[in-house]
Design a protein around this motif. Structure first.
Motif, mmCIF file in Angstrom:
data_model
loop_
_atom_site.group_PDB
_atom_site.id
_atom_site.type_symbol
_atom_site.label_atom_id
_atom_site.label_comp_id
_atom_site.label_asym_id
_atom_site.label_seq_id
_atom_site.Cartn_x
_atom_site.Cartn_y
_atom_site.Cartn_z
ATOM 1 N N MET A 191 0.842 -1.180 0.082
ATOM 2 C CA MET A 191 -0.121 -0.009 0.122
ATOM 3 C C MET A 191 0.798 1.320 0.005
ATOM 4 N N ASP A 192 0.232 2.284 -0.467
ATOM 5 C CA ASP A 192 0.788 3.574 -0.162
ATOM 6 C C ASP A 192 -0.010 4.416 0.639
ATOM 7 N N ILE A 193 0.558 5.236 1.669
ATOM 8 C CA ILE A 193 -0.031 5.924 2.506
ATOM 9 C C ILE A 193 0.166 7.446 2.350
ATOM 10 N N ARG A 194 -0.917 8.082 1.959
ATOM 11 C CA ARG A 194 -0.890 9.546 2.119
ATOM 12 C C ARG A 194 -1.124 10.509 2.962
ATOM 13 N N ASP A 195 -0.324 11.358 3.498
ATOM 14 C CA ASP A 195 -0.385 12.058 4.791
ATOM 15 C C ASP A 195 -1.470 13.421 4.295
ATOM 16 N N LEU A 196 -2.482 13.323 5.443
ATOM 17 C CA LEU A 196 -3.116 14.582 5.316
ATOM 18 C C LEU A 196 -3.243 15.280 6.393
ATOM 19 N N GLY A 197 -1.966 15.510 7.205
ATOM 20 C CA GLY A 197 -1.832 16.094 8.316
ATOM 21 C C GLY A 197 -1.890 15.300 9.873
ATOM 22 N N THR A 198 -0.988 14.543 9.856
ATOM 23 C CA THR A 198 -1.158 13.237 10.629
ATOM 24 C C THR A 198 -0.078 12.652 11.527
ATOM 25 N N VAL A 199 -0.533 11.745 12.491
ATOM 26 C CA VAL A 199 0.384 11.064 13.273
ATOM 27 C C VAL A 199 -0.208 9.550 13.105
ATOM 28 N N PHE A 200 0.659 8.774 12.804
ATOM 29 C CA PHE A 200 0.181 7.288 12.351
ATOM 30 C C PHE A 200 1.301 6.238 12.397
ATOM 31 N N ASN A 201 0.926 5.227 12.308
ATOM 32 C CA ASN A 201 1.904 3.866 12.559
ATOM 33 C C ASN A 201 1.583 3.229 11.450
ATOM 34 N N VAL A 202 2.635 2.709 10.965
ATOM 35 C CA VAL A 202 2.697 1.689 9.569
ATOM 36 C C VAL A 202 3.642 0.418 10.095
ATOM 37 N N LYS A 203 2.907 -0.736 9.949
ATOM 38 C CA LYS A 203 3.704 -1.998 10.170
ATOM 39 C C LYS A 203 3.632 -2.768 8.778
ATOM 40 N N ALA A 204 4.583 -3.139 7.992
ATOM 41 C CA ALA A 204 4.922 -3.429 6.837
ATOM 42 C C ALA A 204 6.093 -4.492 6.601
ATOM 43 N N TYR A 205 6.006 -5.284 7.549
ATOM 44 C CA TYR A 205 7.394 -6.314 7.354
ATOM 45 C C TYR A 205 7.276 -7.148 6.319
ATOM 46 N N PRO A 206 8.254 -7.604 5.565
ATOM 47 C CA PRO A 206 7.982 -8.433 4.268
ATOM 48 C C PRO A 206 7.535 -9.884 4.562
ATOM 49 N N ASN A 207 7.831 -10.457 5.822
ATOM 50 C CA ASN A 207 7.537 -11.862 6.234
ATOM 51 C C ASN A 207 6.296 -11.946 6.841
ATOM 52 N N ASP A 208 5.495 -10.777 7.345
ATOM 53 C CA ASP A 208 4.374 -10.926 8.197
ATOM 54 C C ASP A 208 2.918 -11.181 6.996
ATOM 55 N N PRO A 209 2.107 -11.887 7.566
ATOM 56 C CA PRO A 209 0.947 -12.071 6.645
ATOM 57 C C PRO A 209 -0.126 -10.995 6.503
ATOM 58 N N VAL A 210 0.017 -10.003 7.241
ATOM 59 C CA VAL A 210 -0.512 -8.600 7.139
ATOM 60 C C VAL A 210 0.271 -7.410 7.002
ATOM 61 N N THR A 211 -0.326 -6.331 6.491
ATOM 62 C CA THR A 211 0.286 -5.084 6.579
ATOM 63 C C THR A 211 -0.731 -4.252 7.080
ATOM 64 N N GLU A 212 -0.395 -3.194 7.868
ATOM 65 C CA GLU A 212 -1.173 -2.444 8.887
ATOM 66 C C GLU A 212 -0.866 -0.917 8.921
ATOM 67 N N ALA A 213 -2.122 -0.265 8.839
ATOM 68 C CA ALA A 213 -1.811 1.445 8.808
ATOM 69 C C ALA A 213 -2.692 1.787 10.102
ATOM 70 N N THR A 214 -2.230 2.322 11.088
ATOM 71 C CA THR A 214 -2.816 2.701 12.275
ATOM 72 C C THR A 214 -2.942 4.104 12.487
ATOM 73 N N LEU A 215 -3.894 5.088 12.471
ATOM 74 C CA LEU A 215 -4.185 6.335 12.525
ATOM 75 C C LEU A 215 -4.316 6.900 13.778
ATOM 76 N N ILE A 216 -3.411 7.811 14.486
ATOM 77 C CA ILE A 216 -3.865 8.266 15.745
ATOM 78 C C ILE A 216 -4.313 9.671 15.797
ATOM 79 N N SER A 217 -4.077 10.401 15.034
ATOM 80 C CA SER A 217 -4.530 11.625 14.894
ATOM 81 C C SER A 217 -4.439 12.232 13.387
#
Length: 365
Positions: A191-217
């Motif tokens: 995925m691509d994540i585009r910032d719109l004025g943000t604090v967030f976390n991205v978890k994208a390890y190649p060997n993990d079965p999932v990719t996560e994007a978590t928005l804090i604010s």
């Protein structure tokens, strides 16, 4: 930022630190273990010096009846001032020795927070090995915290680029310097994540079965590469993308409040942990690993990065055991001892490998 922490430490020992600066120092110290260790050495030396000063003050001079006694007292005071300067010299010497011990002895043994910056023909890479984390301020002023086993790459002219782009493998927490005229985009494999004025976390390890994007604010827009679908998150929401075509409903990330989509992803709200009042998705920033209803296999991947080991689980039933809990300061052995009370397994640690097997098995066979 590293220069800032030394300024704050200097102000602390000169008693000129404001309350706001004290909070800033306490927030920065965990990110710079070398500075933290040096400060602890200084505080220890400072305490010894303060105790010596107190003993000297207790030795109150009794007024003498003759000039000779007064002369002897003045000599004693001049001598004490000389000893005081020697004490300052000893403090500096101990600080340098403590820093050397930390850098050359403790660091290689404990694998602390470290990073490696690599320049490749106009681009930069920040690499964190397993068992480490780091913090970096990008050329545009954006701040990034990298979790263990992660790689962040970006162009040297990031601050001047029409579109500020970085590439991420692993996990990172972003606090973006927002600029509507120069969008900020994080590229991962899925995925691509585009910032719109943000604090967030991205978890994208190649060997993990999932990719996560978590928005804090703030707000982010996620573009899923497989189908070019655009998804906007609200604060305290996360998107979980499933790389495999397994049923989403059987994954621990799926909850009753999740919004399930046919194209292998869910969007769900995030909630703080009851014990620490932290979001599990970003607890790693506080050096905590919080897990809720995660399979042992999933938790093992996080433990591998945290403890810089490889974990081998012998059988599927143990690997699928759901686990809930948290780790803060536990060593690898302490963490495994806690988990075995729930999952009922035995283990062996050989160098940097951990072997998990049934309790009735011997020697991992």
């Amino acid at each position: 930022m590293e220069e800032r922490i030394w300024i704050l430490i200097g102000k602390k020992f000169s008693s000129s630190l404001t309350e706001a600066e004290e909070e800033e120092l306490n927030r920065l110290l965990p990110q710079y273990p070398e500075a933290q260790y040096t400060m602890e050495v200084l505080q220890s030396c400072w305490k010894v010096r303060s105790d010596a000063d107190k003993l000297q003050q207790d030795d109150v001079f009794q007024p003498a009846e003759d000039a000779d006694a007064l002369f002897q007292y003045s000599i004693k005071k001049r001598g004490s001032r000389k000893v005081d300067w020697m004490g300052v010299g000893m403090m500096l010497l101990l600080m340098l020795v403590g820093f050397w011990i930390y850098r050359d002895l403790i660091v290689p043994l404990s694998e602390p927070v470290t990073s490696v910056a690599v320049n490749h023909a106009g681009s930069n890479q920040i690499i964190t090995r397993f068992g480490s984390r780091t913090h970096v301020v990008l050329p545009d002023g954006s701040q990034v915290w990298l979790n263990a086993g992660s790689v962040l790459s970006y162009a040297e002219d990031l601050a001047q680029a029409a579109v500020r782009e970085v590439n991420l493998q692993g996990e990172a927490y972003f606090d973006i310097h927002h600029d509507e005229a120069h969008p900020f985009v994080i590229h991962t494999a899925d995925m691509d994540i585009r910032d719109l004025g943000t604090v967030f976390n991205v978890k994208a390890y190649p060997n993990d079965p999932v990719t996560e994007a978590t928005l804090i604010s703030g707000a982010i827009e996620i573009i899923l590469k497989q189908n070019d679908q655009h998804v906007r998150l609200k604060p305290r929401e996360k998107l979980v993308w499933y790389k495999a075509k397994d049923s989403i409903a059987f994954h621990p990330a799926f909850r009753a409040d999740s919004i399930q989509h046919a194209l292998h992803y869910v969007v769900q709200e995030i909630y703080p942990d009851k014990k620490y009042k932290l979001y599990p998705e970003t607890a790693w920033l506080e050096n905590k690993l919080i897990f809720e209803n995660e399979s042992f296999a999933e938790l093992a991947r996080e433990m591998e990065r945290r403890y810089a080991v490889q974990i081998h689980i012998c059988c599927e039933d143990i690997a699928n055991t759901p686990l809930t809990g948290s780790f803060t300061d536990e060593t690898l052995q302490q963490a495994l001892d806690e988990l075995r009370l729930i999952a009922h397994f035995s283990y062996q640690i050989k160098d940097h490998e951990v072997f998990i097997f049934h309790q009735d098995q011997q020697d991992g066979n």
